[in-house]
Scaffold this motif. Structure first.
Motif, PDB file in Angstrom:
ATOM      1  N   ARG A 100       0.833  -1.207   0.000  1.00  0.00           N
ATOM      2  CA  ARG A 100       0.000   0.000   0.000  1.00  0.00           C
ATOM      3  C   ARG A 100       0.869   1.258   0.000  1.00  0.00           C
ATOM      4  O   ARG A 100       0.613   2.210  -0.751  1.00  0.00           O
ATOM      5  CB  ARG A 100      -0.943   0.016   1.208  1.00  0.00           C
ATOM      6  CG  ARG A 100      -2.243  -0.725   0.958  1.00  0.00           C
ATOM      7  CD  ARG A 100      -3.223  -0.552   2.092  1.00  0.00           C
ATOM      8  NE  ARG A 100      -2.853  -1.316   3.285  1.00  0.00           N
ATOM      9  CZ  ARG A 100      -2.990  -2.637   3.397  1.00  0.00           C
ATOM     10  NH1 ARG A 100      -3.472  -3.337   2.403  1.00  0.00           N
ATOM     11  NH2 ARG A 100      -2.632  -3.252   4.502  1.00  0.00           N
ATOM     12  N   ASP A 111       1.084   4.252  -2.769  1.00  0.00           N
ATOM     13  CA  ASP A 111       0.553   5.545  -2.329  1.00  0.00           C
ATOM     14  C   ASP A 111       1.580   6.663  -2.358  1.00  0.00           C
ATOM     15  O   ASP A 111       1.253   7.799  -2.664  1.00  0.00           O
ATOM     16  CB  ASP A 111       0.000   5.448  -0.898  1.00  0.00           C
ATOM     17  CG  ASP A 111      -1.307   4.667  -0.827  1.00  0.00           C
ATOM     18  OD1 ASP A 111      -1.921   4.425  -1.889  1.00  0.00           O
ATOM     19  OD2 ASP A 111      -1.701   4.308   0.291  1.00  0.00           O
ATOM     20  N   SER A 151      -5.294  -5.971  -1.821  1.00  0.00           N
ATOM     21  CA  SER A 151      -4.056  -5.190  -1.892  1.00  0.00           C
ATOM     22  C   SER A 151      -3.905  -4.555  -3.273  1.00  0.00           C
ATOM     23  O   SER A 151      -4.500  -5.006  -4.245  1.00  0.00           O
ATOM     24  CB  SER A 151      -2.853  -6.089  -1.597  1.00  0.00           C
ATOM     25  OG  SER A 151      -2.448  -6.762  -2.759  1.00  0.00           O
TER      26      SER A 151
END
Length: 126
Positions: free
Chosen positions: A67, A71, A98
């Motif tokens: 993640r 991100d 995910s």
């Protein structure tokens, strides 16, 4: 197509074995990391096409790292492929949730498998 890869795993033995295997298959292993912080730093420095992330990073979670990589990576995130010695079925829901493009069991790791996963991922994005 030349691919660059970063390997993130808490096992030095696996990182070295994976590096030798992938380089023999024509994938440039640009670096390795053992922790989330190191993986984030190395990804920013090295800008690999893909990052192999072990699901179980000791005290840390490969799912959390996947993640974070998608991100916070500037300039477009790398393709994240989760790897594990565990069976995919053990983590099916977490894998599906995910941002990783795929799961690859460690015994099935090869340059061909990664190339196939990335070709499929690129095809989906086009």
């Amino acid at each position: 197509m030349s691919l660059s890869c970063l390997i993130v795993d808490d096992s030095d033995h696996f990182k070295e074995a994976a590096r030798r295997l992938l380089e023999a298959d024509g994938i440039a292993v640009v670096g390795v990391a053992s922790t989330m912080a190191e993986a984030l730093r190395r990804t920013g420095e090295l800008r690999p096409d893909c990052v192999l992330v072990d699901i179980d990073l000791g005290e840390e979670s490969g799912f959390d790292l996947a993640r974070l990589l998608t991100d916070v990576t500037a300039g477009g995130p790398p393709y994240v492929i989760l790897v594990s010695t565990y069976d995919e079925g053990d983590f099916a829901e977490m894998i599906a949730a995910s941002p990783a493009v795929a799961f690859l069991a460690k015994p099935n790791l090869s340059g061909g498998a990664i190339g196939s996963i990335l070709r499929e991922a690129v095809g989906e994005g086009a």
